[in-house]
Design an enzyme around this catalytic site. Structure first.
Site, mmCIF file in Angstrom:
data_model
loop_
_atom_site.group_PDB
_atom_site.id
_atom_site.type_symbol
_atom_site.label_atom_id
_atom_site.label_comp_id
_atom_site.label_asym_id
_atom_site.label_seq_id
_atom_site.Cartn_x
_atom_site.Cartn_y
_atom_site.Cartn_z
ATOM 1 C CE LYS A 43 -7.218 -0.184 6.562
ATOM 2 N NZ LYS A 43 -7.817 0.365 5.155
ATOM 3 C CG ASP B 254 0.798 -2.467 6.219
ATOM 4 O OD1 ASP B 254 0.090 -2.181 6.706
ATOM 5 O OD2 ASP B 254 0.680 -1.955 5.523
ATOM 6 C CD GLN C 149 -6.563 -4.300 4.330
ATOM 7 O OE1 GLN C 149 -7.885 -4.838 4.862
ATOM 8 N NE2 GLN C 149 -7.036 -2.660 3.827
ATOM 9 C CB CYS D 64 -3.647 3.675 -1.074
ATOM 10 S SG CYS D 64 -4.763 4.817 -1.030
ATOM 11 C CG HIS E 76 -2.079 0.790 1.341
ATOM 12 N ND1 HIS E 76 -1.504 2.826 1.329
ATOM 13 C CD2 HIS E 76 -3.312 1.061 1.396
ATOM 14 C CE1 HIS E 76 -2.755 2.878 1.753
ATOM 15 N NE2 HIS E 76 -3.712 2.013 1.303
HETATM 16 N N1 C6P Z 1 -6.298 0.584 3.237
HETATM 17 C C1 C6P Z 1 -7.722 -0.192 1.654
HETATM 18 O O1 C6P Z 1 -8.917 0.719 1.168
HETATM 19 P P1 C6P Z 1 -4.999 3.711 6.991
HETATM 20 O O2 C6P Z 1 -5.345 4.479 5.719
HETATM 21 O O3 C6P Z 1 -3.546 4.050 7.478
HETATM 22 O O4 C6P Z 1 -5.415 3.742 7.963
HETATM 23 O O5 C6P Z 1 -4.593 2.441 6.481
HETATM 24 C C2 C6P Z 1 -2.860 2.921 5.771
HETATM 25 C C3 C6P Z 1 -3.120 1.327 5.104
HETATM 26 C C4 C6P Z 1 -1.659 0.595 5.454
HETATM 27 N N2 C6P Z 1 -1.785 -1.095 4.676
HETATM 28 C C5 C6P Z 1 -2.595 -1.676 4.390
HETATM 29 C C6 C6P Z 1 -2.016 -2.375 3.508
HETATM 30 C C7 C6P Z 1 -4.100 -0.942 4.055
HETATM 31 O O6 C6P Z 1 -4.592 -1.675 3.432
HETATM 32 C C8 C6P Z 1 -4.112 0.559 4.415
HETATM 33 C C9 C6P Z 1 -5.344 0.889 3.948
HETATM 34 C C10 C6P Z 1 -7.348 1.023 2.930
HETATM 35 O O7 C6P Z 1 -7.454 -0.674 0.669
HETATM 36 C C11 C6P Z 1 -7.915 2.549 2.573
HETATM 37 S S1 C6P Z 1 -6.605 3.459 1.165
#
Ligand code: C6P
Length: 406
Positions: free
Chosen positions: A221, A195, A198, A361, A118
C-alpha cells in the site's frame, strides 16, 4: 508537486493513459525505482540470505538488513531488531495476537478494538480471546468515525490488557486519537497495537513519539512490492514473546527434543525471507521520502476536497464519514440510492475508473453504520484533478444508466 512528471515514474499509469486508478487504499501503484530494485536484487544479489558463508549470500543478507534499517529510520524505531519482516499487515497482526496473546491474556481480561477495524485487526483478537477466555470489547465511534474521550475512558479500564486499533480506518478514512489511547492504556497497564496499513503511506509516523508498543503495515500500500510487510515491536516485549512460526534460520541450535531460538529479529522470521521484497520496500520508502509527506498530504487533501465537493452536489449520493476532506485521508466511501455498489463499480469501470465495491473487509462497521455494502474511491498523490473530475462526471450518470429518471 509536478504530477505530470511524477506519473512518468509509474509504468502502469504510463501504459494505461485512459485508466483512472482510485483504489490505492487496496494497493498502490509502484514506481519504476521499486520495480528496478526487485529486479536488481535477483539480477545482482540473489542468494539465500542469512545462510550462506560465501560473498553472494552475504550480499543478499546485506540488502535485507539494509532494508530493515531503512524501515527503522522511516518509523523512528530505536533499534533495527525491533523491525520484523512479514508478508503483510495481516501477518504482522496475527503474529502479535498469537504470540503475545497467549502470554498476556487470561479469563477476565479485556482486549479493546474499535468498531472500525479491518478484519485483519479483528479476527486474530477474536481467535485469541476465544482461546484464552479474555473478552473482546468495542470502541464505538459516531457516524463520522470520531472516537470521543468518554468512549475511550469508558472502554479502557483496569481490566484492559491490550488495545488494538487502526490509525486510519480503511472505510471512513478517519484518524484515531492514538496519543490519547496510548495515554489511557499506559494508565491501566495495557499494551497498544497500532494497525498502520492505511496511515503509513500518507503520514509521517514516529513510534517513539507515539509510544505504541506494536505497529503493523504492508509494503504494497506504500508503493512497495506485494508480499512484504512490517511488524514493529518494542524490544523488551518481542524478547519475551515465543516465535509465531518455526523452522529455517530462526534458531541458534536444535536438538531432537527442542531448540534455542535466534535473537531478534530473526526469531520471528522463519523460512527463507523475502529479501527482494524488502529491497523493493526500501526503494519505495526512499521514493516517498524524496517527495515528502508535507507535499503528499497537501496534494491528497486538495484532491479529496475536490472529489468530496463534487459528490456532495450529486443527488442520491451519500458519503460516509466526516464532512471535512482533511478527515478522510484520501478515502471516500459512499452509497447511491437504489444502486448496488457492484453496479456502481461496473459503470465506473466502463468509464475507465477503478474503485472498490463491497464490505471492504470491515463488516462490523458496515452493520454498525446500517449499510450492507458501499463503493469506495481512494486516492494517492499521483492522481490528477482531471481524474477526480472524470470520476465525479461519471458518478453523475450512474443512476440514469441504471434506468432512473434523474
Ligand atoms: N485493506 C482495503 O482495500 P494486507 O491485506 O495484509 O496488506 O492489509 C490488511 C489491512 C489491515 N488493516 C487495514 C486498515 C487495511 O485497510 C488492510 C487492507 C485493503 O481496504 C485490502 S482488504
Amino acid at each position: 508537486m509536478n504530477v505530470k512528471k511524477i506519473r512518468e515514474d509509474f509504468p502502469l499509469l504510463l501504459a494505461n493513459p485512459d485508466l483512472t486508478y482510485l483504489d490505492s487504499a487496496a494497493t498502490s501503484q509502484k514506481p519504476a525505482c521499486v520495480l528496478r530494485a526487485e529486479r536488481e536484487f535477483y539480477e545482482c544479489h540473489n542468494a539465500n540470505p542469512l545462510r550462506g558463508l560465501y560473498e553472494l549470500s552475504e550480499n543478499a543478507t546485506k540488502c535485507y538488513e539494509d532494508a530493515r534499517k531503512t524501515v527503522q529510520h522511516f518509523i523512528g524505531a530505536a533499534r533495527p531488531e525491533e523491525i520484523i519482516f512479514t508478508r503483510n499487515a495481516t501477518e504482522s497482526l496475527n503474529l502479535v495476537a498469537y504470540s503475545l496473546g497467549s502470554l498476556l491474556l487470561k479469563p477476565g481480561d479485556e482486549v479493546v478494538v474499535s468498531i472500525m477495524e479491518h478484519h485483519s485487526n479483528l479476527l486474530p483478537w477474536q481467535m485469541v480471546c476465544r482461546q484464552t477466555g479474555a473478552t473482546l470489547k468495542f470502541l464505538e465511534c459516531d457516524q463520522t468515525g470520531f472516537l470521543s474521550d468518554e468512549t475511550l475512558e469508558n472502554a479502557i479500564t483496569d481490566k484492559t490488557r491490550l488495545v488494538a486499533i487502526a490509525q486510519v480506518s480503511n472505510v471512513l478514512g478517519r484518524t484515531a486519537p492514538i496519543e490519547k489511547i496510548v495515554k489511557l492504556a499506559r494508565k491501566h497497564g495495557a499494551v497498544v497495537v497500532m494497525d498502520a496499513a492505511q496511515s503509513a503511506p500518507h503520514m509521517p509516523i514516529n513510534v517513539k513519539d507515539l509510544e505504541v508498543d506494536f505497529m503493523a503495515f504492508s509494503g504494497h500500500k506504500l508503493m512497495g512490492p506485494m508480499g512484504i510487510g512490517v511488524l514493529y515491536g518494542k524490544k523488551e516485549l518481542l524478547e519475551e514473546m515465543p516465535p509465531f512460526l518455526t523452522g529455517g534460520e530462526m534458531i541458534d541450535s536444535v536438538s531432537r527434543t527442542g531448540a534455542v531460538f535466534a535473537p531478534l529479529p530473526h526469531k520471528f522470521e522463519a523460512g527463507t525471507v523475502n529479501a527482494a521484497g524488502a529491497w523493493g520496500l526500501k526503494a519505495a520508502i526512499e521514493y516517498l521520502q524524496q517527495i515528502g509527506f508535507d507535499e503528499i498530504k497537501r496534494r491528497e487533501e486538495a484532491l479529496t476536497s475536490r472529489a468530496l465537493e463534487g459528490l456532495k452536489e450529486i443527488p442520491h449520493v451519500h458519503v460516509l464519514g466526516s464532512e471535512k476532506a482533511e478527515e478522510h485521508c484520501g478515502i471516500l466511501t459512499f452509497t447511491i440510492d437504489g444502486v448496488h455498489p457492484h453496479d456502481v463499480s461496473a459503470i465506473l469501470d466502463a468509464d475507465g475508473i477503478a474503485v472498490r465495491a463491497g464490505h471492504h473487509c470491515a463488516q462490523p462497521l458496515m452493520e454498525y453504520l446500517g449499510v450492507s455494502t458501499t463503493t469506495r474511491a481512494s486516492l494517492f498523490f499521483y492522481n490528477t484533478e482531471e481524474e477526480i473530475d472524470a470520476f465525479v462526471e461519471s458518478m453523475k450518470t450512474v443512476r440514469r444508466r441504471m434506468g432512473y429518471g434523474e
